[in-house]
Every structure is written in structure tokens, then in C-alpha cells.
Design an enzyme around this catalytic site. Structure first.
Site, mmCIF file in Angstrom:
data_model
loop_
_atom_site.group_PDB
_atom_site.id
_atom_site.type_symbol
_atom_site.label_atom_id
_atom_site.label_comp_id
_atom_site.label_asym_id
_atom_site.label_seq_id
_atom_site.Cartn_x
_atom_site.Cartn_y
_atom_site.Cartn_z
ATOM 1 N N ASP A 1 -2.258 -4.227 13.925
ATOM 2 C CA ASP A 1 -1.182 -4.600 14.853
ATOM 3 C C ASP A 1 -1.803 -4.632 16.260
ATOM 4 O O ASP A 1 -3.023 -4.499 16.408
ATOM 5 C CB ASP A 1 0.029 -3.658 14.728
ATOM 6 C CG ASP A 1 -0.219 -2.252 15.280
ATOM 7 O OD1 ASP A 1 -1.345 -1.964 15.746
ATOM 8 O OD2 ASP A 1 0.719 -1.434 15.237
ATOM 9 N N HIS A 2 -0.957 -4.784 17.273
ATOM 10 C CA HIS A 2 -1.465 -4.887 18.646
ATOM 11 C C HIS A 2 -2.258 -3.646 19.070
ATOM 12 O O HIS A 2 -3.248 -3.751 19.784
ATOM 13 C CB HIS A 2 -0.302 -5.122 19.626
ATOM 14 C CG HIS A 2 0.749 -4.047 19.550
ATOM 15 N ND1 HIS A 2 1.615 -3.950 18.485
ATOM 16 C CD2 HIS A 2 1.045 -3.020 20.373
ATOM 17 C CE1 HIS A 2 2.411 -2.905 18.674
ATOM 18 N NE2 HIS A 2 2.077 -2.323 19.805
ATOM 19 N N CYS B 1 -4.076 0.427 13.375
ATOM 20 C CA CYS B 1 -2.880 0.427 14.227
ATOM 21 C C CYS B 1 -3.102 1.520 15.270
ATOM 22 O O CYS B 1 -4.250 1.922 15.489
ATOM 23 C CB CYS B 1 -1.590 0.598 13.412
ATOM 24 S SG CYS B 1 -1.304 2.215 12.670
ATOM 25 N N THR C 1 -2.205 4.777 15.363
ATOM 26 C CA THR C 1 -2.649 6.037 14.762
ATOM 27 C C THR C 1 -3.383 5.833 13.444
ATOM 28 O O THR C 1 -4.017 6.772 12.946
ATOM 29 C CB THR C 1 -1.434 6.925 14.449
ATOM 30 O OG1 THR C 1 -0.551 6.166 13.595
ATOM 31 C CG2 THR C 1 -0.701 7.333 15.711
ATOM 32 N N GLY C 2 -3.208 4.670 12.835
ATOM 33 C CA GLY C 2 -3.703 4.427 11.471
ATOM 34 C C GLY C 2 -2.676 4.852 10.437
ATOM 35 O O GLY C 2 -2.813 4.539 9.254
ATOM 36 N N GLY D 1 1.014 4.429 10.395
ATOM 37 C CA GLY D 1 2.056 3.462 10.002
ATOM 38 C C GLY D 1 1.506 2.389 9.076
ATOM 39 O O GLY D 1 2.106 2.063 8.035
ATOM 40 N N HIS E 1 -13.862 10.259 -4.540
ATOM 41 C CA HIS E 1 -12.884 10.917 -5.415
ATOM 42 C C HIS E 1 -11.610 10.114 -5.634
ATOM 43 O O HIS E 1 -11.029 10.175 -6.708
ATOM 44 C CB HIS E 1 -12.490 12.290 -4.829
ATOM 45 C CG HIS E 1 -13.572 13.320 -4.945
ATOM 46 N ND1 HIS E 1 -13.374 14.648 -4.636
ATOM 47 C CD2 HIS E 1 -14.872 13.216 -5.334
ATOM 48 C CE1 HIS E 1 -14.513 15.324 -4.831
ATOM 49 N NE2 HIS E 1 -15.435 14.469 -5.243
ATOM 50 N N ASN E 2 -11.134 9.434 -4.592
ATOM 51 C CA ASN E 2 -9.835 8.743 -4.694
ATOM 52 C C ASN E 2 -9.974 7.255 -4.976
ATOM 53 O O ASN E 2 -8.970 6.575 -5.161
ATOM 54 C CB ASN E 2 -9.011 8.923 -3.412
ATOM 55 C CG ASN E 2 -8.968 10.350 -2.904
ATOM 56 O OD1 ASN E 2 -9.366 10.627 -1.773
ATOM 57 N ND2 ASN E 2 -8.521 11.269 -3.737
ATOM 58 N N ARG F 1 -5.814 4.394 18.846
ATOM 59 C CA ARG F 1 -5.494 5.352 19.895
ATOM 60 C C ARG F 1 -5.971 6.756 19.518
ATOM 61 O O ARG F 1 -5.632 7.735 20.194
ATOM 62 C CB ARG F 1 -3.977 5.376 20.138
ATOM 63 C CG ARG F 1 -3.452 4.051 20.681
ATOM 64 C CD ARG F 1 -1.927 4.008 20.709
ATOM 65 N NE ARG F 1 -1.449 2.738 21.259
ATOM 66 C CZ ARG F 1 -0.216 2.283 21.091
ATOM 67 N NH1 ARG F 1 0.673 2.975 20.391
ATOM 68 N NH2 ARG F 1 0.141 1.125 21.622
ATOM 69 N N HIS G 1 -11.629 12.480 -11.878
ATOM 70 C CA HIS G 1 -11.088 11.653 -10.789
ATOM 71 C C HIS G 1 -10.381 10.422 -11.349
ATOM 72 O O HIS G 1 -9.351 9.994 -10.827
ATOM 73 C CB HIS G 1 -12.196 11.273 -9.811
ATOM 74 C CG HIS G 1 -12.786 12.464 -9.128
ATOM 75 N ND1 HIS G 1 -12.013 13.376 -8.443
ATOM 76 C CD2 HIS G 1 -14.052 12.931 -9.071
ATOM 77 C CE1 HIS G 1 -12.779 14.341 -7.976
ATOM 78 N NE2 HIS G 1 -14.023 14.099 -8.350
ATOM 79 N N ARG H 1 -6.967 11.578 -12.450
ATOM 80 C CA ARG H 1 -6.045 11.812 -11.331
ATOM 81 C C ARG H 1 -5.563 10.495 -10.724
ATOM 82 O O ARG H 1 -4.389 10.350 -10.352
ATOM 83 C CB ARG H 1 -6.732 12.695 -10.276
ATOM 84 C CG ARG H 1 -6.911 14.113 -10.770
ATOM 85 C CD ARG H 1 -7.918 14.902 -9.988
ATOM 86 N NE ARG H 1 -8.215 16.166 -10.667
ATOM 87 C CZ ARG H 1 -9.281 16.910 -10.432
ATOM 88 N NH1 ARG H 1 -10.167 16.542 -9.526
ATOM 89 N NH2 ARG H 1 -9.486 18.029 -11.103
HETATM 90 C C1 RB5 Z 1 2.659 0.835 17.952
HETATM 91 O O1 RB5 Z 1 3.058 1.240 19.220
HETATM 92 C C2 RB5 Z 1 2.404 2.053 17.061
HETATM 93 O O2 RB5 Z 1 3.577 2.698 16.779
HETATM 94 C C3 RB5 Z 1 1.692 1.633 15.791
HETATM 95 O O3 RB5 Z 1 0.526 0.989 16.114
HETATM 96 C C4 RB5 Z 1 1.271 2.755 14.846
HETATM 97 O O4 RB5 Z 1 0.577 3.750 15.543
HETATM 98 C C5 RB5 Z 1 2.269 3.275 13.950
HETATM 99 O O5 RB5 Z 1 1.985 4.133 13.095
#
Ligand code: RB5
Length: 147
Positions: free
Chosen positions: A7-8, A64, A66-67, A69, A97-98, A108, A133, A136
Site C-alpha cells: 500500500d502507500h 504496508c 506495519t506489515g 494489515g 518450519h512454517n 514504518r 513440520h 503441523r
Molecule cells: C496505513 O496508514 C496503515 O494503516 C497500513 O499501511 C498498515 O500499517 C496496516 O496494517
């Protein structure tokens, strides 16, 4: 072939990783987003995840803020085992393993240097194939089938 999506909030990191993949002569397909305009991560998680489950791409990388979402969204696609990692040990173990097929990173959260380290270990590590593995992972797939 590696599938990429973001995403952005993950765009800058995805672009940095593309340069790194170019340097390593690793081929990739980029499923977007391509601009910094606000974008919904589930859309790009789906496009990228489908490229992996169809066999068009062997593994995927998603980005994204945080990675998190984008990993939640990718894991809704049958056959996807997406992991969100910010440490090298987990990025290695999730292949060993997975048998994870998508690595998700937070633009971020991790630096470009850390992301390169995580991507390299993820792409360079094979699933161990050990019986426990496999069992599982089969149980996880069974959950996917039942719910
Ligand atoms: C976008 O602002 C943010 O929410 C998205 O990139 C992500 O971090 C969601 O999990």
C-alpha cells in the site's frame, strides 16, 4: 519469480527492495500500488497472494505501514502462509518450519538495511520438509478448509 505488493505506506520500502532484487538478478512482478496516493492494503494483498497460489510466482513480498494489515489480508487467501517479521531469526524460521510463502514487512517499522537482511534470508532459506513440520502445516491447511 517473486511477487511484490504494497500500500502507500509500504511503497518506499518496496521500491528499495526492488533495487536490491535487481542487484541480485532476482526476477519479480510488481502488483502495485505504484504511487504514494492512499491505497487499501487488502487490494494489493489479494493480487500478490493470487500470483503465489496460482504458481505464477514462487514467493511473495508484501509491504504496508506495519506489515500487519497486509499479512492479515494475505492470510485470507487459501494456500497463503504470510508472516510479518522484523527479526532475522523469525524470517528464517518461517521458511524452515512454517513453509511461509509470503514475507510481510512494515515500511514504518524496519529500516531498508534490516528489510534487505530479512528478504535475503527469507528468499535463501528452503522449507526443511521435516515430518513434524509437514504435519503441523497440514493441520493449518485443515483449519483453512473447515472454517
Ligand atoms: C496505513 O496508514 C496503515 O494503516 C497500513 O499501511 C498498515 O500499517 C496496516 O496494517
Amino acid at each position: 519469480m517473486i511477487a511484490l505488493g504494497c500500500d502507500h505506506a509500504g511503497l518506499e520500502l518496496k521500491n528499495a527492495i526492488k533495487l536490491h532484487l535487481d542487484e541480485r538478478n532476482i526476477e519479480y512482478k510488481d502488483y502495485g500500488t505504484y504511487t504514494p496516493d492512499s491505497a487499501d492494503y487488502a487490494v494489493y494483498a489479494e493480487k500478490t497472494a493470487k500470483a503465489v497460489t496460482s504458481g505464477e510466482c514462487e514467493l511473495g513480498l508484501l509491504f504496508c505501514g506495519t506489515g500487519v494489515g497486509i499479512s492479515i489480508a494475505a492470510n485470507k487467501v487459501k494456500g497463503i502462509r504470510a508472516c510479518c517479521c522484523s527479526d532475522k531469526f523469525s524470517a528464517e524460521m518461517t521458511r524452515l518450519h512454517n513453509n511461509a510463502n509470503i514475507l510481510c514487512l512494515g515500511g514504518r517499522v524496519v529500516t531498508v538495511e534490516k528489510a534487505i537482511e530479512l528478504v535475503d534470508v527469507f528468499l535463501d532459506t528452503e522449507f526443511s520438509g521435516e515430518e513434524r513440520h509437514m504435519r503441523r502445516i497440514a493441520q493449518v491447511t485443515d483449519l483453512e478448509d473447515r472454517f
